[in-house]
Design an enzyme around this catalytic site. Structure first.
Site, PDB file in Angstrom:
ATOM      1  N   GLY A   1      50.256  34.841  73.602  1.00  0.00           N
ATOM      2  CA  GLY A   1      49.088  35.552  73.089  1.00  0.00           C
ATOM      3  C   GLY A   1      48.471  36.472  74.109  1.00  0.00           C
ATOM      4  CB  THR A   2      48.986  36.890  77.772  1.00  0.00           C
ATOM      5  OG1 THR A   2      48.706  35.516  77.976  1.00  0.00           O
ATOM      6  CG2 THR A   2      48.353  37.712  78.883  1.00  0.00           C
ATOM      7  CB  THR A   3      47.454  41.820  75.145  1.00  0.00           C
ATOM      8  OG1 THR A   3      46.080  41.711  75.564  1.00  0.00           O
ATOM      9  CG2 THR A   3      47.589  41.191  73.773  1.00  0.00           C
TER      10      THR A   3
ATOM     11  CE  LYS B   1      41.126  42.606  75.084  1.00  0.00           C
ATOM     12  NZ  LYS B   1      42.175  41.571  75.274  1.00  0.00           N
TER      13      LYS B   1
ATOM     14  CB  THR C   1      43.797  43.600  68.318  1.00  0.00           C
ATOM     15  OG1 THR C   1      44.029  42.231  68.647  1.00  0.00           O
ATOM     16  CG2 THR C   1      43.560  43.734  66.821  1.00  0.00           C
TER      17      THR C   1
ATOM     18  CG  HIS D   1      37.679  42.417  72.855  1.00  0.00           C
ATOM     19  ND1 HIS D   1      38.155  43.552  72.239  1.00  0.00           N
ATOM     20  CD2 HIS D   1      38.362  41.376  72.313  1.00  0.00           C
ATOM     21  CE1 HIS D   1      39.091  43.202  71.364  1.00  0.00           C
ATOM     22  NE2 HIS D   1      39.229  41.892  71.389  1.00  0.00           N
TER      23      HIS D   1
ATOM     24  CG  PHE E   1      48.954  34.110  68.026  1.00  0.00           C
ATOM     25  CD1 PHE E   1      50.088  33.639  67.409  1.00  0.00           C
ATOM     26  CD2 PHE E   1      49.076  34.690  69.275  1.00  0.00           C
ATOM     27  CE1 PHE E   1      51.335  33.728  68.015  1.00  0.00           C
ATOM     28  CE2 PHE E   1      50.301  34.791  69.897  1.00  0.00           C
ATOM     29  CZ  PHE E   1      51.438  34.311  69.267  1.00  0.00           C
TER      30      PHE E   1
END
Length: 247
Positions: free
Chosen positions: A75-77, A139, A146, A135, A103
């Protein structure tokens, strides 16, 4: 399932809570304190690893899971500049991996709506389109993964937009930024503890169309990650949430 959490921040803790409630075990955690000790051998007796770490750590974490032949949910970007290398290794070696910029089940439905709207708007060149994402201040990457997924859907359909341009807003008083007609603007804001808001806007001189997704908590992301960990059991290959949700 016996789960390894690669990253034990707010997302890791949310995943742990949901996994335990569903009867799974957390048998290994990579934290800030033990990150340098994490090796493939650390994953003995692990059924699946879930990575919500840092962009700088994700690729190494993935490769350690490959070496241990442990399925991984990522799930890391912020690491997708190395995606082709990871994809090729996964497919050539017969590894197991699910990756997603988000996710959340709701976000993945939002992705589908974005694709449909982009296709519908493709022939309406009197509408300009932009994306806003908000966000929390912790972050690290921007634009969000996304937002970049949303952009890719739009660029695949739009006949005018050929590239995107990012802008990070530190306060509401920053002057507006002009973009070229072929550029799709992504405005990123970092505000308080906002979990994640994304809005796609099509605007003409006569009206405006918006679709939005606003996450109320991190548990939507965590729920999807645990669902992916359950789904990947016994499968080989590279998958996304589209595969899991049949979208």
């Amino acid at each position: 399932m016996k789960i390894a959490l690669l990253g034990y921040g707010k997302m890791g803790k949310a995943i742990e809570k949901i996994a335990l409630a569903k009867g799974h075990e957390i048998v290994y955690k990579v934290t800030m304190e033990n990150a340098f000790d994490f090796m493939p051998i650390s994953l003995q007796n692990v059924d699946v690893a879930i990575d919500f770490s840092m962009p700088s750590a994700a690729v190494e974490n993935i490769q350690k899971c490959f070496e241990a032949k442990v399925p991984i949910i990522v799930g890391t970007t912020g690491w997708y500049d190395q995606f082709d290398m990871i994809k090729n290794r996964c497919l050539i070696e017969g590894q197991s991996m699910v990756y997603s910029t988000n996710f959340s089940i709701g976000v993945n439905i939002f992705y589908k709506l974005n694709k449909i709207l982009a296709k519908m708007m493709a022939n309406h060149d009197d509408y300009d389109v932009m994306i806003e994402e908000i966000h929390h201040t912790e972050k690290k990457d921007h634009p969000s993964g996304t937002a970049l997924s949303l952009v890719s859907h739009i660029l695949a359909e739009n006949k005018i937009k050929t590239e995107w341009k990012a802008r990070l807003l530190y306060n509401e008083n920053m002057p507006s930024q002009s973009v070229k007609p072929n550029e799709l603007l992504i405005e990123s804001k970092r505000v308080g503890d906002v979990t994640g808001d994304h809005t796609v806007t099509y605007e003409s001189v006569i009206d405006e169309i918006e679709i939005s997704h606003r996450a109320k908590s991190r548990y939507g992301f965590a729920k999807g990650a645990v669902l992916a960990a359950e789904w990947i059991q016994g499968k080989k290959g590279l998958f996304t949430m589209d595969d899991i949700l049949n979208l």
